[in-house]
Design a protein around this motif. Sequence first.
Motif, PDB file in Angstrom:
ATOM      1  N   ALA A 197       0.827  -1.206   0.000  1.00 49.30           N
ATOM      2  CA  ALA A 197       0.000   0.000   0.000  1.00 49.30           C
ATOM      3  C   ALA A 197       0.863   1.257   0.000  1.00 49.30           C
ATOM      4  O   ALA A 197       0.531   2.266  -0.648  1.00 49.30           O
ATOM      5  CB  ALA A 197      -0.930   0.001   1.213  1.00 49.30           C
ATOM      6  N   PHE A 198       1.982   1.212   0.720  1.00 50.20           N
ATOM      7  CA  PHE A 198       2.902   2.346   0.777  1.00 50.20           C
ATOM      8  C   PHE A 198       3.473   2.648  -0.610  1.00 50.20           C
ATOM      9  O   PHE A 198       3.532   3.797  -1.038  1.00 50.20           O
ATOM     10  CB  PHE A 198       4.023   2.030   1.769  1.00 50.20           C
ATOM     11  N   TRP A 199       3.903   1.582  -1.318  1.00 49.29           N
ATOM     12  CA  TRP A 199       4.455   1.760  -2.657  1.00 49.29           C
ATOM     13  C   TRP A 199       3.404   2.242  -3.642  1.00 49.29           C
ATOM     14  O   TRP A 199       3.675   3.111  -4.488  1.00 49.29           O
ATOM     15  CB  TRP A 199       5.073   0.449  -3.145  1.00 49.29           C
ATOM     16  N   ILE A 200       2.203   1.721  -3.542  1.00 51.77           N
ATOM     17  CA  ILE A 200       1.111   2.154  -4.413  1.00 51.77           C
ATOM     18  C   ILE A 200       0.842   3.644  -4.210  1.00 51.77           C
ATOM     19  O   ILE A 200       0.643   4.400  -5.165  1.00 51.77           O
ATOM     20  CB  ILE A 200      -0.163   1.334  -4.132  1.00 51.77           C
ATOM     21  N   THR A 201       0.854   4.054  -2.956  1.00 52.41           N
ATOM     22  CA  THR A 201       0.608   5.468  -2.635  1.00 52.41           C
ATOM     23  C   THR A 201       1.704   6.358  -3.212  1.00 52.41           C
ATOM     24  O   THR A 201       1.426   7.433  -3.770  1.00 52.41           O
ATOM     25  CB  THR A 201       0.525   5.661  -1.109  1.00 52.41           C
ATOM     26  N   LYS A 202       2.948   5.924  -3.090  1.00 49.51           N
ATOM     27  CA  LYS A 202       4.073   6.718  -3.611  1.00 49.51           C
ATOM     28  C   LYS A 202       4.000   6.835  -5.131  1.00 49.51           C
ATOM     29  O   LYS A 202       4.226   7.915  -5.696  1.00 49.51           O
ATOM     30  CB  LYS A 202       5.414   6.107  -3.188  1.00 49.51           C
ATOM     31  N   ALA A 234       1.334   6.608  -7.012  1.00 48.37           N
ATOM     32  CA  ALA A 234       0.200   7.466  -7.351  1.00 48.37           C
ATOM     33  C   ALA A 234       0.543   8.934  -7.113  1.00 48.37           C
ATOM     34  O   ALA A 234       0.182   9.814  -7.924  1.00 48.37           O
ATOM     35  CB  ALA A 234      -1.025   7.068  -6.537  1.00 48.37           C
ATOM     36  N   TYR A 235       1.234   9.222  -6.015  1.00 46.18           N
ATOM     37  CA  TYR A 235       1.621  10.591  -5.688  1.00 46.18           C
ATOM     38  C   TYR A 235       2.518  11.184  -6.773  1.00 46.18           C
ATOM     39  O   TYR A 235       2.299  12.306  -7.236  1.00 46.18           O
ATOM     40  CB  TYR A 235       2.331  10.593  -4.336  1.00 46.18           C
TER      41      TYR A 235
END
Length: 212
Positions: A12-17, A19-20
């Motif tokens: 989830a952390f990597w997905i968020t990064k 996307a950001y």
Amino acid sequence: MRGIVNGYVAFAFWITKLAYVNLLWVAFTVCGLVIFGILPATAGMFAVTRKWIMGEQDIPIAKTFLATYRKEFFKVNAVGLSLFLVIYLLTIQFQVLRSMDGINYFIASYVVLALFFIISIALLYLFPIYVHFNLTVFEHLKWSFVIGIIHPILTVFLMVVVVVLNYATFIYIPGLLFFFGGSVTAYILMWGVSKTFSKYEETENQKILVTG
């Protein structure tokens, strides 16, 4: 159980990064009126993914992106303008050759198509090379051509992966392209092209200098 939870959190952390970074790319492309914004925004996105691939996972994403966007705004647009002029002239040449009668003109038109293909190869390598090496405008273009041609297997692999991934996403889940299309593509290209860097970092009496 804890391992599954930790794995999910990391994912989830990597997905968020990703996307950001993609949203920064979209936003600053628009801020540059698209024409003048897309290239420096792309350079900023590749600068971030380069840091990740080099092991710097906790970098300030927005700060790294914006620093590259501002620093490279004019230079990267000059690189893009140079490529645009080449593509434009080749397009005109191709149209002229196809409008002429004769086998010589027909064959020459395929030579122009081959040049288009070479340019497409260079485009795969341009931004990974741009954010990793300190070079002149001409040298960025030259080494993008050279490295892309010297590593044909890597070039074909990157082309296939990028095209298939983005095409499949566009067909089945097009909304994901807005959040991940640019950043995932940048990460794949940066990861693949970075495998070649060690061969060129000390060439030509260290004229190719690695960025910070």
